[in-house]
Design a protein around this motif. Structure first.
Motif, PDB file in Angstrom:
ATOM      1  N   LYS A 201     -17.195  43.403  -6.976  1.00 26.06           N
ATOM      2  CA  LYS A 201     -16.772  42.112  -7.498  1.00 26.06           C
ATOM      3  C   LYS A 201     -15.351  41.825  -7.026  1.00 26.06           C
ATOM      4  O   LYS A 201     -14.502  42.716  -7.023  1.00 26.06           O
ATOM      5  CB  LYS A 201     -16.823  42.115  -9.029  1.00 26.06           C
ATOM      6  N   PRO A 202     -15.090  40.585  -6.567  1.00 28.18           N
ATOM      7  CA  PRO A 202     -13.757  40.270  -6.065  1.00 28.18           C
ATOM      8  C   PRO A 202     -12.687  40.545  -7.112  1.00 28.18           C
ATOM      9  O   PRO A 202     -12.894  40.318  -8.300  1.00 28.18           O
ATOM     10  CB  PRO A 202     -13.843  38.783  -5.720  1.00 28.18           C
ATOM     11  N   SER A 203     -11.551  41.037  -6.647  1.00 28.88           N
ATOM     12  CA  SER A 203     -10.463  41.387  -7.557  1.00 28.88           C
ATOM     13  C   SER A 203      -9.137  40.946  -6.958  1.00 28.88           C
ATOM     14  O   SER A 203      -9.056  40.524  -5.800  1.00 28.88           O
ATOM     15  CB  SER A 203     -10.443  42.907  -7.798  1.00 28.88           C
ATOM     16  N   ILE A 204      -8.085  41.063  -7.737  1.00 29.14           N
ATOM     17  CA  ILE A 204      -6.747  40.716  -7.267  1.00 29.14           C
ATOM     18  C   ILE A 204      -6.352  41.629  -6.113  1.00 29.14           C
ATOM     19  O   ILE A 204      -5.630  41.217  -5.191  1.00 29.14           O
ATOM     20  CB  ILE A 204      -5.729  40.825  -8.414  1.00 29.14           C
ATOM     21  N   ILE A 207      -7.308  40.169  -2.850  1.00 28.99           N
ATOM     22  CA  ILE A 207      -6.406  39.089  -2.437  1.00 28.99           C
ATOM     23  C   ILE A 207      -5.132  39.665  -1.829  1.00 28.99           C
ATOM     24  O   ILE A 207      -4.670  39.216  -0.771  1.00 28.99           O
ATOM     25  CB  ILE A 207      -6.077  38.188  -3.636  1.00 28.99           C
ATOM     26  N   ILE A 208      -4.576  40.685  -2.482  1.00 31.15           N
ATOM     27  CA  ILE A 208      -3.358  41.317  -1.967  1.00 31.15           C
ATOM     28  C   ILE A 208      -3.622  41.947  -0.603  1.00 31.15           C
ATOM     29  O   ILE A 208      -2.804  41.822   0.331  1.00 31.15           O
ATOM     30  CB  ILE A 208      -2.841  42.376  -2.963  1.00 31.15           C
ATOM     31  N   LEU A 209      -4.770  42.613  -0.445  1.00 27.84           N
ATOM     32  CA  LEU A 209      -5.118  43.242   0.827  1.00 27.84           C
ATOM     33  C   LEU A 209      -5.217  42.199   1.937  1.00 27.84           C
ATOM     34  O   LEU A 209      -4.693  42.399   3.042  1.00 27.84           O
ATOM     35  CB  LEU A 209      -6.452  43.982   0.701  1.00 27.84           C
ATOM     36  N   ALA A 210      -5.867  41.080   1.655  1.00 32.18           N
ATOM     37  CA  ALA A 210      -6.018  40.036   2.664  1.00 32.18           C
ATOM     38  C   ALA A 210      -4.660  39.459   3.064  1.00 32.18           C
ATOM     39  O   ALA A 210      -4.418  39.175   4.242  1.00 32.18           O
ATOM     40  CB  ALA A 210      -6.931  38.931   2.142  1.00 32.18           C
ATOM     41  N   LEU A 211      -3.760  39.277   2.093  1.00 36.01           N
ATOM     42  CA  LEU A 211      -2.419  38.766   2.397  1.00 36.01           C
ATOM     43  C   LEU A 211      -1.649  39.749   3.270  1.00 36.01           C
ATOM     44  O   LEU A 211      -1.002  39.359   4.249  1.00 36.01           O
ATOM     45  CB  LEU A 211      -1.650  38.499   1.101  1.00 36.01           C
ATOM     46  N   ALA A 265     -14.396  34.152   1.838  1.00 35.86           N
ATOM     47  CA  ALA A 265     -13.517  32.988   1.706  1.00 35.86           C
ATOM     48  C   ALA A 265     -12.108  33.405   1.306  1.00 35.86           C
ATOM     49  O   ALA A 265     -11.117  32.842   1.784  1.00 35.86           O
ATOM     50  CB  ALA A 265     -14.093  32.003   0.689  1.00 35.86           C
ATOM     51  N   THR A 266     -12.001  34.407   0.429  1.00 37.11           N
ATOM     52  CA  THR A 266     -10.697  34.908   0.002  1.00 37.11           C
ATOM     53  C   THR A 266      -9.907  35.428   1.192  1.00 37.11           C
ATOM     54  O   THR A 266      -8.710  35.139   1.345  1.00 37.11           O
ATOM     55  CB  THR A 266     -10.863  36.030  -1.039  1.00 37.11           C
TER      56      THR A 266
END
Length: 327
Positions: A201-204, A207-211, A265-266
């Motif tokens: 499940k998507p998590s914060i 998002i941090i990893l993608a950034l 998408a994230t």
């Protein structure tokens, strides 16, 4: 170092010599061409290339050819003046805006090779997902050309270059549709795909990893270190969640497919946000003042749109975790 080959009119010789009269210019040579023009070759230190090209960009009838330098003999002496010891973001840049133009153009061209790489990476990712083989999935990440369109879109946004933005968007949408269509029909024909390992499940943390991957990818490109992009491609993980979403969609597992597509998408959103921030801080901007103002406006608007999309993703992440009974 860079070797700049500058072609100018004879009457511009004095103005050019003033521009080249800096300590970062190691050496320069002047020769005359048959059409009454001068060819000035200047050996430049990397950290000064961007500033020098910005000065030359505003000159009319000036052609500059940039050559990378592997080495010189004798070895040039270090710059003696060390008064300014402040290390700014620009100090880490070893590549100019003009060279970046060349680097971002090829990865976003819808050539036969690009489409073939998308198709091959989709099949490799599908096999790895169905076999639950991590090594094969990593192989799909490495050969997938998905990182290029996103980096070039961030680059075009920072410059306010609609041509690059449009080209990047078309390439990104087409490559996404190719991978999605292949995996969708594969999921329909593969029978029960419900037993494949699902995306978490998507998590914060996602998002941090993608950034972080976005920042790393752009910094690697700015430093002229294209080889290190392989690690960024693996970490960014764009193809596996997209292919997994298509497989699950074809197998009628709609909720799980949505979960995988949210992760895809994230990564796209975060890569673009990180790219815009890094290019902007690196001072990547048009040479002409009226283009700079237009570029700033486009960059600000694009950043707000991507940030809004990221906020919606974060809300979706919390809703998915809550509705899924996150433990």
């Amino acid at each position: 170092m860079r070797l700049l080959e500058i072609i100018i009119k004879k009457e511009d010789k004095e103005a050019l010599e003033k521009i080249l009269d800096v300590e970062e210019v190691i050496e320069k040579w002047i020769s005359e061409t048959v059409d009454e023009k001068l060819v000035v070759k200047a050996l430049i230190r990397d950290e000064h290339t961007k500033e020098l090209l910005n000065d030359l960009e505003n000159k009319s009838d000036c052609r500059v050819v940039i050559h990378p330098v592997e080495g010189v003999l004798p070895k040039p002496e270090s710059v003696e003046n060390k008064e300014d010891k402040t290390i700014g973001f620009g100090k880490f840049i070893a590549i100019s805006k003009e060279e970046l133009y060349s680097d971002v153009d090829e990865p976003v061209s819808l050539s036969a090779n690009f489409i073939l790489m998308v198709v091959l990476s989709s099949f490799v990712a599908g096999i790895g997902i169905l076999k639950d083989n991590v090594a094969i999935i990593i192989g799909a990440m490495v050969i997938a050309p998905f990182l290029g369109p996103n980096m070039s879109m961030a680059f075009g946004t920072t410059l306010g270059d609609l041509k690059i933005i449009k080209k990047s968007m078309i390439t990104g949408v087409v490559s996404t549709l190719i991978a999605l269509v292949i995996s969708f029909f594969w999921g329909m024909l593969a029978g029960d795909v419900g037993n494949i390992t699902m995306d978490p499940k998507p998590s914060i943390e996602d998002i941090i990893l993608a950034l972080v991957c976005g920042f790393a990818g752009v910094i690697s490109a700015l430093g002229g270190q294209g080889g290190s992009l392989v690690g960024v491609m693996v970490a960014a993980a764009l193809v596996p969640p997209l292919v997994r979403a298509g497989l699950l969609l074809g197998g009628a597992y709609y909720t799980d497919a949505l979960n995988s597509f949210v992760i895809f998408a994230t990564n796209i959103i975060c890569l673009n946000i990180a790219g815009i921030i890094t290019f902007y801080l690196a001072g990547i901007q048009p040479g002409k003042w009226w283009e700079k103002e237009n570029a700033k406006k486009k960059t600000r608007n694009a950043f707000l749109i991507w940030s809004l999309a990221l906020a919606l993703i974060i809300i979706a992440v919390f809703l998915i975790r809550k509705l899924g009974g996150d433990e």
